[in-house]
Motif scaffolding. Structure first.
Motif, PDB file in Angstrom:
ATOM      1  N   UNK A  35       0.837  -1.214   0.000  1.00 59.32           N
ATOM      2  CA  UNK A  35       0.000   0.000   0.000  1.00 59.32           C
ATOM      3  C   UNK A  35       0.867   1.258   0.000  1.00 59.32           C
ATOM      4  N   UNK A  36       2.083   1.153   0.554  1.00 58.67           N
ATOM      5  CA  UNK A  36       3.002   2.292   0.605  1.00 58.67           C
ATOM      6  C   UNK A  36       4.030   2.242  -0.532  1.00 58.67           C
ATOM      7  N   UNK A  37       3.828   1.345  -1.497  1.00 60.91           N
ATOM      8  CA  UNK A  37       4.766   1.157  -2.616  1.00 60.91           C
ATOM      9  C   UNK A  37       6.162   0.785  -2.145  1.00 60.91           C
ATOM     10  N   UNK A  38       6.222  -0.077  -1.150  1.00 58.67           N
ATOM     11  CA  UNK A  38       7.507  -0.536  -0.617  1.00 58.67           C
ATOM     12  C   UNK A  38       7.567  -2.049  -0.746  1.00 58.67           C
ATOM     13  N   UNK A  39       8.680  -2.536  -1.285  1.00 55.40           N
ATOM     14  CA  UNK A  39       8.905  -3.975  -1.318  1.00 55.40           C
ATOM     15  C   UNK A  39       9.838  -4.302  -0.165  1.00 55.40           C
ATOM     16  N   UNK A  40       9.397  -5.194   0.706  1.00 56.61           N
ATOM     17  CA  UNK A  40      10.163  -5.488   1.914  1.00 56.61           C
ATOM     18  C   UNK A  40      11.436  -6.280   1.593  1.00 56.61           C
ATOM     19  N   UNK A  41      12.553  -5.739   2.061  1.00 59.12           N
ATOM     20  CA  UNK A  41      13.859  -6.372   1.876  1.00 59.12           C
ATOM     21  C   UNK A  41      14.255  -7.081   3.169  1.00 59.12           C
ATOM     22  N   UNK A  42      15.380  -7.755   3.135  1.00 57.41           N
ATOM     23  CA  UNK A  42      15.898  -8.412   4.334  1.00 57.41           C
ATOM     24  C   UNK A  42      16.106  -7.390   5.457  1.00 57.41           C
ATOM     25  N   UNK A  43      16.548  -6.184   5.094  1.00 53.36           N
ATOM     26  CA  UNK A  43      16.763  -5.124   6.091  1.00 53.36           C
ATOM     27  C   UNK A  43      15.454  -4.722   6.759  1.00 53.36           C
ATOM     28  N   UNK A  44      14.373  -4.634   5.967  1.00 50.73           N
ATOM     29  CA  UNK A  44      13.057  -4.334   6.545  1.00 50.73           C
ATOM     30  C   UNK A  44      12.666  -5.431   7.543  1.00 50.73           C
ATOM     31  N   UNK A  45      12.853  -6.688   7.125  1.00 51.39           N
ATOM     32  CA  UNK A  45      12.469  -7.807   7.985  1.00 51.39           C
ATOM     33  C   UNK A  45      13.284  -7.831   9.267  1.00 51.39           C
ATOM     34  N   UNK A  46      14.560  -7.425   9.207  1.00 51.26           N
ATOM     35  CA  UNK A  46      15.373  -7.350  10.424  1.00 51.26           C
ATOM     36  C   UNK A  46      14.698  -6.446  11.450  1.00 51.26           C
ATOM     37  N   UNK A  47      14.241  -5.288  10.990  1.00 51.75           N
ATOM     38  CA  UNK A  47      13.609  -4.310  11.893  1.00 51.75           C
ATOM     39  C   UNK A  47      12.226  -4.807  12.339  1.00 51.75           C
ATOM     40  N   UNK A  48      11.453  -5.332  11.409  1.00 52.33           N
ATOM     41  CA  UNK A  48      10.111  -5.845  11.744  1.00 52.33           C
ATOM     42  C   UNK A  48      10.220  -6.956  12.790  1.00 52.33           C
ATOM     43  N   UNK A  49      11.115  -7.909  12.569  1.00 47.61           N
ATOM     44  CA  UNK A  49      11.281  -9.010  13.528  1.00 47.61           C
ATOM     45  C   UNK A  49      11.821  -8.514  14.860  1.00 47.61           C
ATOM     46  N   UNK A  50      12.735  -7.545  14.800  1.00 52.71           N
ATOM     47  CA  UNK A  50      13.261  -6.951  16.030  1.00 52.71           C
ATOM     48  C   UNK A  50      12.115  -6.331  16.838  1.00 52.71           C
ATOM     49  N   UNK A  51      11.251  -5.570  16.164  1.00 52.30           N
ATOM     50  CA  UNK A  51      10.124  -4.918  16.845  1.00 52.30           C
ATOM     51  C   UNK A  51       9.175  -5.940  17.476  1.00 52.30           C
ATOM     52  N   UNK A  52       8.912  -7.009  16.766  1.00 52.35           N
ATOM     53  CA  UNK A  52       8.008  -8.029  17.306  1.00 52.35           C
ATOM     54  C   UNK A  52       8.614  -8.678  18.557  1.00 52.35           C
ATOM     55  N   UNK A  53       9.921  -8.941  18.529  1.00 54.11           N
ATOM     56  CA  UNK A  53      10.587  -9.515  19.706  1.00 54.11           C
ATOM     57  C   UNK A  53      10.585  -8.512  20.863  1.00 54.11           C
ATOM     58  N   UNK A  54      10.853  -7.247  20.554  1.00 47.65           N
ATOM     59  CA  UNK A  54      10.862  -6.193  21.572  1.00 47.65           C
ATOM     60  C   UNK A  54       9.484  -6.117  22.236  1.00 47.65           C
ATOM     61  N   UNK A  55       8.437  -6.120  21.410  1.00 45.18           N
ATOM     62  CA  UNK A  55       7.084  -6.014  21.943  1.00 45.18           C
ATOM     63  C   UNK A  55       6.745  -7.218  22.822  1.00 45.18           C
ATOM     64  N   UNK A  56       7.149  -8.393  22.379  1.00 50.11           N
ATOM     65  CA  UNK A  56       6.885  -9.604  23.148  1.00 50.11           C
ATOM     66  C   UNK A  56       7.531  -9.516  24.532  1.00 50.11           C
ATOM     67  N   UNK A  57       8.739  -8.960  24.565  1.00 49.72           N
ATOM     68  CA  UNK A  57       9.461  -8.860  25.834  1.00 49.72           C
ATOM     69  C   UNK A  57       8.928  -7.756  26.737  1.00 49.72           C
ATOM     70  N   UNK A  58       8.658  -6.566  26.169  1.00 48.73           N
ATOM     71  CA  UNK A  58       8.302  -5.406  26.989  1.00 48.73           C
ATOM     72  C   UNK A  58       6.827  -5.011  26.933  1.00 48.73           C
ATOM     73  N   UNK A  59       6.044  -5.625  26.042  1.00 47.26           N
ATOM     74  CA  UNK A  59       4.617  -5.312  25.891  1.00 47.26           C
ATOM     75  C   UNK A  59       4.360  -3.858  25.529  1.00 47.26           C
ATOM     76  N   UNK A  60       5.297  -3.250  24.813  1.00 43.62           N
ATOM     77  CA  UNK A  60       5.130  -1.870  24.360  1.00 43.62           C
ATOM     78  C   UNK A  60       5.894  -1.689  23.054  1.00 43.62           C
TER      79      UNK A  60
END
Length: 110
Positions: A35-60
């Protein structure tokens, strides 16, 4: 409001974030990015996965300053800076990356 992903309607809040964390899949992230005209690269996934792990740990979802520092610690100084994060998520690394990761909008984001 809903997002259609592989024929399934996923509920969104008034700002376009997922209503239910459990509804997230990699396809949801790809649909948001498309929707934002962005194709997700490995670098995007690094940040996305990092955020999901962060949220799981800190709930924020971290604010941008916290995100930048935490990414720097985990993924290295060259990735832990605003310029790098904005190059991946031009609409704001906090808001846009958290949306792609299926997380609530970070506190302090307008």
């Amino acid at each position: 409001m809903a997002l259609e992903v592989n024929g399934v309607a996923v509920e969104l809040d008034e700002e376009g974030y997922l209503m239910e964390l459990e509804d997230w899949t990699p396809e949801v992230a790809k649909t948001f990015a498309a929707e934002d005209d962005i194709e997700l690269s490995e670098e995007h996934w690094d940040i996305i996965n990092f955020l999901r792990e962060y949220y799981e740990e800190y709930q924020i979802a971290p604010a941008v300053r916290v995100l930048t520092k935490a990414v720097g610690k985990r993924l290295g100084k060259e990735k832990g800076n605003s310029k790098y994060l904005y190059s991946l998520f031009p609409f704001g690394p906090g808001k846009q990356a958290c949306k792609y990761a299926g997380l609530p909008k970070p506190t302090g984001c307008v």
